[in-house]
Design a protein around this motif. Structure first.
Motif, PDB file in Angstrom:
ATOM      1  N   GLY A 141       0.783  -1.226   0.000  1.00 56.68           N
ATOM      2  CA  GLY A 141       0.000   0.000   0.000  1.00 56.68           C
ATOM      3  C   GLY A 141       0.818   1.281   0.000  1.00 56.68           C
ATOM      4  N   THR A 166       1.360   1.390  -7.379  1.00 54.19           N
ATOM      5  CA  THR A 166       0.467   1.313  -8.540  1.00 54.19           C
ATOM      6  C   THR A 166      -0.022   2.704  -8.931  1.00 54.19           C
ATOM      7  OG1 THR A 166      -0.193  -0.914  -7.885  1.00 54.19           O
ATOM      8  CG2 THR A 166      -1.668   0.246  -9.378  1.00 54.19           C
ATOM      9  N   THR A 167      -0.321   3.503  -7.918  1.00 56.37           N
ATOM     10  CA  THR A 167      -0.780   4.877  -8.186  1.00 56.37           C
ATOM     11  C   THR A 167       0.306   5.652  -8.921  1.00 56.37           C
ATOM     12  OG1 THR A 167      -2.084   4.765  -6.163  1.00 56.37           O
ATOM     13  CG2 THR A 167      -1.674   6.966  -7.065  1.00 56.37           C
ATOM     14  N   GLN A 181      -1.471  13.351  -2.262  1.00 61.60           N
ATOM     15  CA  GLN A 181      -2.216  14.074  -3.295  1.00 61.60           C
ATOM     16  C   GLN A 181      -3.702  13.992  -2.963  1.00 61.60           C
ATOM     17  OE1 GLN A 181      -1.189  15.751  -6.259  1.00 61.60           O
ATOM     18  NE2 GLN A 181      -3.341  16.324  -6.012  1.00 61.60           N
TER      19      GLN A 181
HETATM   20  N1  LIG Z   1       0.518  10.033  -3.889  1.00 56.15           N
HETATM   21  C1  LIG Z   1      -0.584   9.653  -3.230  1.00 56.15           C
HETATM   22  N2  LIG Z   1      -1.338  10.556  -2.558  1.00 56.15           N
HETATM   23  C2  LIG Z   1      -2.445  10.167  -1.918  1.00 56.15           C
HETATM   24  N3  LIG Z   1      -2.888   8.897  -1.850  1.00 56.15           N
HETATM   25  C3  LIG Z   1      -2.178   7.961  -2.474  1.00 56.15           C
HETATM   26  C4  LIG Z   1      -0.996   8.276  -3.194  1.00 56.15           C
HETATM   27  N4  LIG Z   1      -0.480   7.137  -3.696  1.00 56.15           N
HETATM   28  C5  LIG Z   1      -1.322   6.164  -3.324  1.00 56.15           C
HETATM   29  N5  LIG Z   1      -2.329   6.643  -2.600  1.00 56.15           N
HETATM   30  C6  LIG Z   1      -3.421   5.854  -2.020  1.00 56.15           C
HETATM   31  O1  LIG Z   1      -2.841   4.811  -1.261  1.00 56.15           O
HETATM   32  C7  LIG Z   1      -3.519   3.577  -1.447  1.00 56.15           C
HETATM   33  C8  LIG Z   1      -2.560   2.514  -1.925  1.00 56.15           C
HETATM   34  O2  LIG Z   1      -2.057   2.923  -3.169  1.00 56.15           O
HETATM   35  P1  LIG Z   1      -1.515   1.896  -4.262  1.00 56.15           P
HETATM   36  O3  LIG Z   1      -2.510   0.863  -4.563  1.00 56.15           O
HETATM   37  O4  LIG Z   1      -0.990   2.726  -5.369  1.00 56.15           O
HETATM   38  O5  LIG Z   1      -0.312   1.254  -3.449  1.00 56.15           O
HETATM   39  P2  LIG Z   1       0.580  -0.014  -3.848  1.00 56.15           P
HETATM   40  O6  LIG Z   1       1.935   0.247  -3.309  1.00 56.15           O
HETATM   41  O7  LIG Z   1       0.469  -0.281  -5.276  1.00 56.15           O
HETATM   42  O8  LIG Z   1      -0.161  -1.146  -3.018  1.00 56.15           O
HETATM   43  P3  LIG Z   1      -0.018  -2.746  -3.160  1.00 56.15           P
HETATM   44  O9  LIG Z   1       0.926  -3.149  -2.082  1.00 56.15           O
HETATM   45  O10 LIG Z   1      -1.405  -3.236  -2.928  1.00 56.15           O
HETATM   46  O11 LIG Z   1       0.481  -3.023  -4.533  1.00 56.15           O
HETATM   47  C9  LIG Z   1      -4.651   3.884  -2.426  1.00 56.15           C
HETATM   48  O12 LIG Z   1      -5.820   4.079  -1.726  1.00 56.15           O
HETATM   49  C10 LIG Z   1      -4.205   5.156  -3.116  1.00 56.15           C
HETATM   50  O13 LIG Z   1      -5.309   5.952  -3.518  1.00 56.15           O
END
Ligand SMILES: Nc1ncnc2c1ncn2[C@@H]1O[C@H](COP(=O)(O)OP(=O)(O)OP(=O)(O)O)[C@@H](O)[C@H]1O
Ligand SMILES: [Mg+2]
Length: 357
Positions: free
Chosen positions: A135, A139-140, A318
């Motif tokens: 998390g 991915t974001t 963000q």
């Molecule tokens: N830059 C950001 N600002 C605000 N919220 C964010 C940001 N990046 C990610 N998030 C929020 O954090 C959460 C996790 O993001 P994301 O799925 O991109 O993480 P991940 O590292 O890919 O997770 P995973 O371990 O499941 O692959 C989501 O709810 C996303 O909206």
């Protein structure tokens, strides 16, 4: 990216039956080949043609003339290669990278020919993104990088994380038709840059390659590898959302990355996870950290020292990311804000490390 290559491929053969197979492939790919029916003519055009197909009939004689090493040289034969004595030895001697059995491998060769006239064909930048902990925002960030890069030219976000939400969903492309991982058959041969670019769901320059809904099949390393290679030939930027867990499929892709980004939450737990990930992660790519902002964050230089990678960007939360994703707009909504700023720095770093801040 490289300049478009439009010159004609060279077919070096005097075998009319082979030409009867080769010529329609060229026509289908939209290229006009130059035919050289003897070794002298083949040698004259050897170095300037963007791609060379040497017929089994001429390859031994050509090998004896010891042509200069070049890329994109292939040997073609009608039927099975083992039927020709010493074909492989001669193929190696002319520096061919493959022996193509026709008509069986026609698809492979037409994709190769199609890349010659693809105006986008070149070598795009490849960025891998992995979360230092669950998390963290990998991915974001991957999708935001794809969106920003897509404004400048074709970009592709490649989903290599089977446990993720699907990059098509995050980008709001899941309502569009297009191909998914299960359409890229294992061992189907070379995938053309143009077919991949045009077949994936895409909007505003950014496309997504991911699993179809309900498909949880593991991704064979060769399929991922082939897709990233084709994506790189046909896009200005390719961003790969990499899985954190052990996966045999990422090694080759990491080696292909111009930049590998590890997204870290600089909390005690976040850094501890990132340290473990970095220790187990395949080497090869230039790598750096993207720090999310958290309360009571560990200082960036301490995080860098602990993980053993430089900090390339820091990023505050963000606002409105989740809402934008839910609306199908993708995470990057404006050119301002912490996400957009981080993305701009990272794209510049990936394209030209010397120029980045
Ligand atoms: N830059 C950001 N600002 C605000 N919220 C964010 C940001 N990046 C990610 N998030 C929020 O954090 C959460 C996790 O993001 P994301 O799925 O991109 O993480 P991940 O590292 O890919 O997770 P995973 O371990 O499941 O692959 C989501 O709810 C996303 O909206
Ligand atoms: Mg993820």
């Amino acid at each position: 990216m490289d300049l478009p290559r439009t010159a004609s491929p060279l077919f070096a053969t005097a075998d009319p039956a082979l030409l009867d197979v080769l010529q329609p492939l060229a026509a289908g790919a939209g290229v006009t080949a130059v035919v050289a029916g003897d070794v002298g003519e083949a040698l004259r055009r050897w170095s300037t043609a963007p791609l060379v197909v040497v017929g089994a009939d001429l390859v031994a004689a050509l090998a004896a003339a010891a042509p200069a090493r070049r890329e994109h040289a292939h040997v073609a034969t009608l039927g099975e290669a083992w039927q020709h004595d010493d074909l492989f030895r001669s193929a190696v001697a002319v520096g061919a990278t493959s022996v193509v059995e026709l008509p069986r491998s026609s698809g492979w060769l037409s994709e190769e020919l199609a890349d010659l006239v693809d105006p986008h064909a070149g070598r795009g930048v490849v960025i891998g993104v992995v979360g230092g902990s669950g998390g963290a925002g990998a991915t974001t960030l991957a999708c935001a990088l794809g969106q920003a890069a897509g404004r400048a030219g074709p970009a592709l976000v490649v989903d290599a994380d089977t446990h993720g939400p699907g990059v098509d969903r995050v980008l709001g492309l899941d309502d569009l038709g297009g191909i998914h991982w299960d359409d890229l058959r294992v061992g189907a041969g070379r995938l053309s840059a143009a077919s991949l670019r045009e077949a994936v769901p895409r909007r505003h320059g950014v496309g997504a390659l991911t699993w179809a809904t309900g498909d949880t099949a593991t991704l064979p390393a060769s399929t991922l590898q082939e897709a990233v290679a084709a994506a790189q030939r046909g896009h200005g930027a390719v961003v790969v959302d990499l899985p954190r867990g052990p996966s045999g499929c990422v090694e080759e892709v990491v080696g292909r990355c111009d930049l590998l980004l590890v997204v870290v939450r600089p909390s005690l737990a976040g850094v501890a996870s990132a340290v473990r990930l970095a220790a187990a992660w395949p080497r090869g790519a230039r790598a750096g950290l993207v720090l999310r902002r958290v309360p009571r964050a560990i200082a960036p230089d301490e995080v860098a020292a602990a993980v053993g990678l430089p900090v390339l960007a820091e990023m505050g939360d963000q606002r409105g990311v989740e809402e934008a994703v839910e609306l199908g707009l993708g995470p990057l909504r404006s050119a301002r804000g912490p996400l957009a700023r981080a993305v701009a720095v990272l794209l510049a770093e990936a394209a030209d490390p010397a120029r980045a801040a």
